[in-house]
Motif scaffolding. Structure first.
Motif, short mmCIF file in Angstrom:
data_model
loop_
_atom_site.label_atom_id
_atom_site.label_comp_id
_atom_site.label_asym_id
_atom_site.label_seq_id
_atom_site.Cartn_x
_atom_site.Cartn_y
_atom_site.Cartn_z
N ALA A 111 0.92 -1.37 -0.12
CA ALA A 111 0.05 -0.10 -0.12
C ALA A 111 0.81 1.36 0.11
N LEU A 112 1.92 1.20 0.31
CA LEU A 112 2.90 2.17 0.18
C LEU A 112 3.29 2.76 -1.41
N VAL A 113 3.12 4.11 -1.69
CA VAL A 113 3.05 4.56 -3.01
C VAL A 113 4.18 5.62 -3.04
N THR A 114 4.22 6.65 -1.90
CA THR A 114 5.27 7.38 -1.99
C THR A 114 6.30 7.39 -0.81
N ALA A 115 7.48 8.29 -1.16
CA ALA A 115 8.49 7.94 0.02
C ALA A 115 7.91 8.27 1.39
N ALA A 116 7.21 9.49 1.62
CA ALA A 116 6.45 9.93 2.73
C ALA A 116 5.64 8.68 3.15
N ASP A 117 5.11 7.87 2.46
CA ASP A 117 4.15 6.96 3.03
C ASP A 117 4.78 5.67 4.07
N VAL A 118 6.21 5.65 3.50
CA VAL A 118 6.96 4.46 4.31
C VAL A 118 7.11 4.80 5.62
N ASP A 119 7.29 6.01 5.98
CA ASP A 119 7.46 6.32 7.43
C ASP A 119 6.31 6.24 8.36
N ARG A 120 5.77 5.04 8.62
CA ARG A 120 4.86 4.71 9.39
C ARG A 120 4.93 3.51 10.37
N ASP A 121 4.16 3.62 11.32
CA ASP A 121 4.33 2.60 12.39
C ASP A 121 4.33 1.12 11.75
N GLY A 122 5.27 0.23 12.03
CA GLY A 122 4.98 -1.18 11.48
C GLY A 122 5.87 -1.23 10.42
N VAL A 123 6.28 -0.45 9.80
CA VAL A 123 7.31 -0.49 8.51
C VAL A 123 8.56 -0.73 8.92
N ARG A 124 9.03 -1.69 8.47
CA ARG A 124 10.57 -2.18 8.52
C ARG A 124 11.19 -1.94 7.31
N ILE A 125 12.52 -1.05 7.16
CA ILE A 125 13.19 -0.91 5.97
C ILE A 125 14.47 -1.58 6.29
N GLY A 126 14.87 -2.49 5.26
CA GLY A 126 16.07 -2.80 5.10
C GLY A 126 17.37 -1.95 4.62
N VAL A 127 18.40 -1.83 5.20
CA VAL A 127 19.18 -1.03 4.87
C VAL A 127 20.75 -1.74 4.98
N LYS A 128 21.59 -1.15 4.22
CA LYS A 128 22.91 -1.60 4.10
C LYS A 128 23.63 -0.87 5.56
N HIS A 129 24.43 -1.65 6.53
CA HIS A 129 24.80 -1.14 7.43
C HIS A 129 25.67 -0.13 7.15
N GLY A 130 25.35 1.19 8.19
CA GLY A 130 26.55 2.20 7.92
C GLY A 130 26.55 2.96 6.83
N SER A 131 25.59 2.76 5.77
CA SER A 131 25.60 3.42 4.47
C SER A 131 25.00 4.82 4.90
N ALA A 132 25.10 5.80 4.01
CA ALA A 132 24.55 7.17 4.03
C ALA A 132 23.14 7.27 4.27
N TYR A 133 22.28 6.27 3.43
CA TYR A 133 20.98 6.21 4.05
C TYR A 133 20.69 5.42 5.21
N ASP A 134 21.59 4.61 5.66
CA ASP A 134 21.32 4.08 7.06
C ASP A 134 21.36 5.30 8.01
N LEU A 135 22.51 6.17 8.03
CA LEU A 135 22.72 7.19 8.83
C LEU A 135 21.41 8.32 8.80
N PHE A 136 21.23 8.34 7.62
CA PHE A 136 19.86 9.67 7.40
C PHE A 136 18.75 9.05 7.79
N LEU A 137 18.31 7.63 7.57
CA LEU A 137 17.01 7.24 8.26
C LEU A 137 16.89 7.09 9.49
N SER A 138 18.18 6.55 10.05
CA SER A 138 18.15 6.45 11.61
C SER A 138 17.97 7.75 12.36
N ARG A 139 18.27 9.01 11.55
CA ARG A 139 17.94 10.18 12.47
C ARG A 139 16.97 10.96 12.26
N THR A 140 16.44 10.51 10.94
CA THR A 140 15.09 11.29 10.63
C THR A 140 13.52 10.42 10.58
#
Length: 240
Positions: A111-140
């Motif tokens: 049901a997720l359509v836009t990037a903003a939709d992803v930041d909701r309760d229950g959504v788990r996001i796979g990231v490469k450990h220590g990547s720029a997007y890991d750091l960004f998502l972890s703080r935002t």
């Protein structure tokens, strides 16, 4: 007083060899193997060495986290990393030479359509450990959570997560090879890739690196290097 290139070389490459940390885990920036790396970061490292008249040693890693750790531990003299607050205490960055995008992939029936939709309760996001997007998502992120692995798409598939985060180019290839997954087209971040060295270097040394980056962007060197690596020259960053 203007500092000489010899003095900058002595500050930046005190061993007499410029050790450049190369992240082979980002296929936009570097390709090949540790024995025969190629790509825009390799070309930039060699150009900096040529200007300082010192040989270049390419120290290759398979992840940005490892490249950063080598820089912070004094095992490299320059690096090519995304500008992130978590790294700024150890690394003095130039303006970016390339800007790339972070995007999400989700199951095709999500049901997720836009990037903003992803930041909701229950959504788990796979990231490469220590990547720029890991750091960004972890703080935002405010509601969703990150799950770290060797590769974001691998942990996404292995654990049946709701989303995976990554760089647009390899994520597009991943989605093309897995029809059960689709890309969310709008980006969740811009990743500013810059040249860095340790904050212990002299201000003149950091300024030299920044000047070289601006000259190589303006003169077409970065665009040419991207094209040789079969990457889009539209990724070149605007003037810093």
């Amino acid at each position: 007083m203007t500092i000489s290139l010899a003095a900058i070389a002595g500050d930046l490459a005190p061993s007499g060899v410029l050790r450049a940390s190369i992240n082979l885990g980002n296929p936009v920036l570097a390709q090949g193997t540790p024995d025969a790396p190629a790509g825009v970061t390799v070309d930039l490292a060699r150009e900096v060495g040529a200007r300082l008249e010192v040989p270049v040693e390419l120290v290759c890693f398979d992840a940005a986290r490892k490249s950063y750790e080598a820089m912070a531990a004094g095992r490299a003299d320059i690096c090519f990393l995304a500008v992130e607050p978590a790294r700024a205490a150890q690394v003095a960055f130039t303006a970016p030479y390339v800007v790339i995008e972070g995007v999400f992939a989700v199951p095709r029936d999500s049901a997720l359509v836009t990037a903003a939709d992803v930041d909701r309760d229950g959504v788990r996001i796979g990231v490469k450990h220590g990547s720029a997007y890991d750091l960004f998502l972890s703080r935002t992120l405010r509601h969703a959570s990150v799950v770290r692995g060797q590769e974001g798409v691998e942990v996404f598939r292995a654990q049946g997560l709701e989303a995976a985060a990554g760089i647009r180019q390899p994520m597009t290839e991943f989605v093309a090879a897995h029809p059960e997954v689709r890309l969310i087209e709008d980006r969740f971040m811009q990743i500013q890739q810059a040249v860095g060295t340790t904050t212990s270097r002299r201000p003149e040394t950091v300024r030299f690196l920044g000047d070289v980056v601006e000259e190589l962007k303006a003169g077409g060197f970065v665009a040419d290097a991207l094209r040789r690596a079969q990457q889009s020259d539209a990724l070149v960053a605007p003037p810093g």
